[in-house]
Structure formats: C-alpha cells, structure tokens
Design a protein around this motif. Structure first.
Motif, short mmCIF file in Angstrom:
data_model
loop_
_atom_site.label_atom_id
_atom_site.label_comp_id
_atom_site.label_asym_id
_atom_site.label_seq_id
_atom_site.Cartn_x
_atom_site.Cartn_y
_atom_site.Cartn_z
N GLU A 25 0.82 -1.21 0.00
CA GLU A 25 0.00 0.00 0.00
C GLU A 25 0.85 1.27 0.00
O GLU A 25 1.96 1.29 0.55
N PRO A 26 0.33 2.38 -0.58
CA PRO A 26 1.02 3.67 -0.50
C PRO A 26 1.09 4.15 0.95
O PRO A 26 0.22 3.84 1.77
N GLY A 27 2.14 4.90 1.26
CA GLY A 27 2.28 5.44 2.60
C GLY A 27 2.52 4.37 3.65
O GLY A 27 2.10 4.52 4.81
N GLU A 28 3.24 3.32 3.26
CA GLU A 28 3.45 2.18 4.15
C GLU A 28 4.85 1.61 3.92
O GLU A 28 5.32 1.55 2.79
N ILE A 29 5.49 1.22 5.02
CA ILE A 29 6.77 0.50 4.92
C ILE A 29 6.47 -0.97 5.21
O ILE A 29 6.09 -1.33 6.32
N HIS A 30 6.62 -1.79 4.20
CA HIS A 30 6.21 -3.19 4.25
C HIS A 30 7.46 -4.07 4.21
O HIS A 30 8.20 -4.08 3.23
N ALA A 31 7.72 -4.78 5.29
CA ALA A 31 8.90 -5.65 5.37
C ALA A 31 8.66 -6.96 4.66
O ALA A 31 7.54 -7.50 4.66
N LEU A 32 9.71 -7.47 4.06
CA LEU A 32 9.69 -8.79 3.42
C LEU A 32 10.83 -9.59 4.04
O LEU A 32 12.00 -9.22 3.90
N VAL A 33 10.50 -10.67 4.76
CA VAL A 33 11.52 -11.43 5.47
C VAL A 33 11.42 -12.91 5.11
O VAL A 33 10.41 -13.39 4.61
N GLY A 34 12.48 -13.63 5.41
CA GLY A 34 12.55 -15.06 5.16
C GLY A 34 13.99 -15.51 5.26
O GLY A 34 14.91 -14.69 5.24
N VAL A 195 13.40 -5.28 2.50
CA VAL A 195 13.88 -6.65 2.73
C VAL A 195 15.00 -6.61 3.76
O VAL A 195 15.96 -5.84 3.61
N SER A 196 14.88 -7.44 4.80
CA SER A 196 15.92 -7.43 5.84
C SER A 196 15.92 -8.74 6.61
O SER A 196 14.90 -9.41 6.74
N HIS A 197 17.12 -9.09 7.12
CA HIS A 197 17.26 -10.20 8.07
C HIS A 197 17.32 -9.70 9.50
O HIS A 197 17.37 -10.50 10.43
N LYS A 198 17.36 -8.38 9.66
CA LYS A 198 17.56 -7.79 10.99
C LYS A 198 16.21 -7.47 11.62
O LYS A 198 15.56 -6.49 11.25
N PHE A 199 15.80 -8.29 12.58
CA PHE A 199 14.49 -8.12 13.18
C PHE A 199 14.35 -6.79 13.91
O PHE A 199 13.27 -6.21 13.97
N VAL A 211 6.04 -12.82 5.16
CA VAL A 211 7.07 -13.85 5.35
C VAL A 211 7.04 -14.83 4.19
O VAL A 211 5.98 -15.36 3.84
N LEU A 212 8.22 -15.08 3.61
CA LEU A 212 8.38 -16.10 2.58
C LEU A 212 9.16 -17.28 3.16
O LEU A 212 10.09 -17.09 3.95
#
Length: 412
Positions: A25-34, A195-199, A211-212
């Motif tokens: 979504e716009p105006g959102e920081i969306h994390a992708l982790v795995g 995208v990050s590995h750092k929780f 989460v992938l």
C-alpha cells in the motif's frame, strides 16, 4: 497500490517463487523477510523487470505491468536499492547518482556539471556521506558505495521504493539516518518494500511484514500484532529456544595477532590491538572511519607505512593476500563479495576450494582433484546449510545470503 498475483519463478533445479500474491500500500513501509533462499530478492527482481515471471502478474494502481527491463520499471516510478553493489567504478559519485537525470545547458545538450554536482551533493547530505561529488567511485568502501546507491534511488523520486538489505554494510548510525529518510518518504505517500534479516530494524521501522518460506508466502501481519518469537516461527515453521553456547574465556589463550602503532597514510592512524586464540574482537566505527582500510593492511592488500604486525608472537611481513593465507593462515571475508569475494560466473565448488587448490592438486601433474573438490564442497554445503542444487551450480544463481555462505566457506 502495488499488487502481485500468483507470481512464480523457477531456475534450473530450483523453484524460487511459487504462486505468491501480495499487496503493498502507499504510505506504508512493508517488510519482506525469510531465510536465505526464501525468494525475497527474486520477488524484488520480478517487480522491477530484472526477471520475468513464469506465471502471474504485477499490477500498479490496477494496471498490469509488463516490464522487460529495469529501465521500464524506472519509467513507471519503481526503483530498487539492490543488495549487491551496482555502481560504475570509473565514474564519479555525481555521475552515478545523476546518470539518468543529467542537467544540460538549455537545448545545447552540454552537461552542466556544476548543477549535476550540486544536485548530487543534496542527496549525499541526505544520507550523511561527506564526500565530494567528483570523487571517483572505485576509491570508496563498500559501505560508501551502498550510500551512493541509496542516494541514486532517492534522486529518482520514485513512487515505489524497493530496498534489498540496504543496511548490510552500514553502521547503526547510518542505518538510523536512513530510517528517518524512509519515514519521511512514507509520510509523503511513497510505497516502500523493505527486505531485511535484521528483526530489530523490521520492528523499529516497518508497518507490516510478509514472510516467505521456500518460495511460498506464509502470511502477512501488522508489526504491532507480532512478537519476534512469532515472526521467527513464521519464517522457519517451528519454535526456537535460545541455547546457551558457553562462556568465552580467552584470557589464557595464545596471542595470535597484534598490531603496534599501525599506519597507512590517510587511512589508518596509529592503531594498536591484540587478539588471542578463541577470542572475537570487533571493530566499530562510522562509514569512513578506517575499519576496512585496517583489514586491508592486515592481509597485505595495502602497504603498511609504519608500525609492526605480529602473528603468533613473531614479527610478520605480509606482502599480499596470498602471503597472508599461505604463510600466516589469515583469511579475509570481504564486505563486498560481488567485486572482491567471489567468482560469480564460476561453480560453487570453485569458489569454496580455490584457497586450498595447492593441497588438493596432484603432485606431478598439478591437476586439481575433482573428487576431493566435490567432497569438500558437499561438506561445506551441509555444514553451512547452503541452498544450492550441488557443487556445480553457478555461484551467481544463488541468493545473496547463500553467496555470503560460500564466501565464508572458502576460509573455513
């Protein structure tokens, strides 16, 4: 809104993504982790046209995108800060930042270099990189190159910004500065995929997390609704307990490496330290503080102008990286694996065993023993859980995290 519907992508012997559907979504920081090899970087490359999907589609504001190249992505306001260093080493910082946005003098087509440098300086100040815009890129450390890449993405004024492990080479100070910039972009309505590995970063910065696992989407949750333990369970599919690894007691260990008043003019000034067997010594400092420069002196890549290095109590004269390995048993895992750490076009087995070829070569013919090379590589693949189809897989086809494991393996 950026929407992915049923994206799938396979490489020889590997299904990187399997029917992934997501909304950003716009105006959102969306994390992708795995975990390493989960498909995060592949997903980013599919969105930006670097890869094309085998199945599925990408939609932006309801319209299907059919990118055939990264250039198509940029034209639609979708940009990426890659996990890998992507710069032109012989060009200046300003040229790298403003490459596709050069300022010209009216209709003459002549580049206005003063204006180009001024604009580049603005973005360098944003990321906190105190270097002249006309500095040649090849002189920079990996962390400084990473900040240049971030500056370039900011200069693009993208509507969707994809960041793949952007703080991998940065210290906490530079990372926090970047977070402030990203929060400002979020407040302006930019869609940010992180995208990050750092929780710690994910929980401090992001609004949502997806989460992938093994190329499939496990789920998407708001950060406020998750604990770190719950996020880890989503990633690996099981609960994790903290195992006690024992106490580090290196006081009685033999001194293995010592520097006395080491100097590399303009880079390292009067550095002294000692590290003992069984001890882990960390070096911390801001970008440009001299951490990498000190390491390069210790392995003989750069000349020591003054001071002394001791290895196992004896004075050392380290003239090259080969010297540091063969004579003194010192290995070096670089912060810039793409340019300095790996032969990306070569097989995994080549990269893992290259440091020990003299040991596994036939004494008469000097031919490398293929059976020993494969056996050693398989052992490292198992020990470090490297996700590869086998010893013969090309290294550049591995995920970034698995490439790093290969980089570490050759020194183990």
């Amino acid at each position: 809104m950026l929407e992915l519907k049923g994206l799938s992508k396979s490489f020889p012997g590997v299904r990187a993504l399997d029917d992934v559907s997501l909304r950003f979504e716009p105006g959102e920081i969306h994390a992708l982790v795995g975990e390493n090899g989960a498909g995060k970087s592949t997903l980013i490359k599919l969105i930006t046209g670097i890869y094309q999907p085998d199945r599925g589609e990408v939609l932006f504001n309801g319209r299907r995108l059919d990118f055939r190249s990264y250039r198509d992505s940029l034209a639609q306001g979708i940009d990426i800060v890659s996990q890998e260093i992507q710069v032109i080493p012989e060009s200046t910082i300003a040229e790298n930042i403003m490459l596709d946005k050069m300022v010209t003098r009216g209709r003459t087509g002549i580049i206005d270099w003063a204006a180009v440098n001024r604009r580049a300086r603005f973005y360098l100040d944003m990321v906190g990189l105190p270097l002249a815009p006309d500095t040649v890129i090849k002189r920079l450390s990996a962390a400084q190159k990473q900040l240049v890449q971030i500056s370039k993405a900011l200069a693009a004024d993208a509507r969707v910004l994809l960041l793949d492990e952007p703080t991998s080479s940065l210290t906490e100070h530079e990372a926090h500065n970047l977070f402030g910039i990203l929060r400002g972009l979020r407040d302006k309505g930019v869609t940010i995929v992180y995208v990050s590995h750092k929780f710690e970063e994910v929980f401090a910065l992001c609004d949502k997390v997806s989460v992938l696992r093994d190329g499939r989407l496990v789920g998407t949750e708001r950060i406020d609704n998750l604990t770190q333990a719950e996020l880890i369970k989503m990633m690996i599919g099981r609960d994790v307990t903290q195992a006690h690894m024992g106490r580090l007691d290196a006081e009685g260990g033999r001194e293995m490496l010592r520097a006395d008043h080491a100097v590399r003019k303009g880079k390292v000034e009067d550095v002294s330290f000692a590290v003992r067997a069984g001890e882990i010594l960390g070096f911390y400092g801001l970008v440009g503080a001299g951490r990498t420069e000190l390491a390069r002196v210790l392995i003989g890549e750069d000349k020591l102008d003054a001071g002394t290095i001791f290895v196992r109590g004896e004075k050392a004269c380290i003239r090259s990286v080969a010297d540091s390995l063969e004579r003194y048993g010192i290995g070096y895992v670089t912060e810039n694996r793409k340019e300095e750490g790996l032969l990306l076009q070569s097989a995994v087995s080549t990269n893992i065993t290259i440091t020990i070829w003299p040991r596994i070569a036939n004494r008469l013919t000097r031919a490398i023993s293929r059976s020993k090379e494969v056996a050693i590589t398989r052992g490292m693949i198992d020990s470090l859980s490297i996700r590869a189809t086998g010893p013969n897989q090309r290294t550049e086809d591995l995920s970034g995290g698995n490439q790093q494991k290969v980089c570490i393996s050759k020194w183990l």
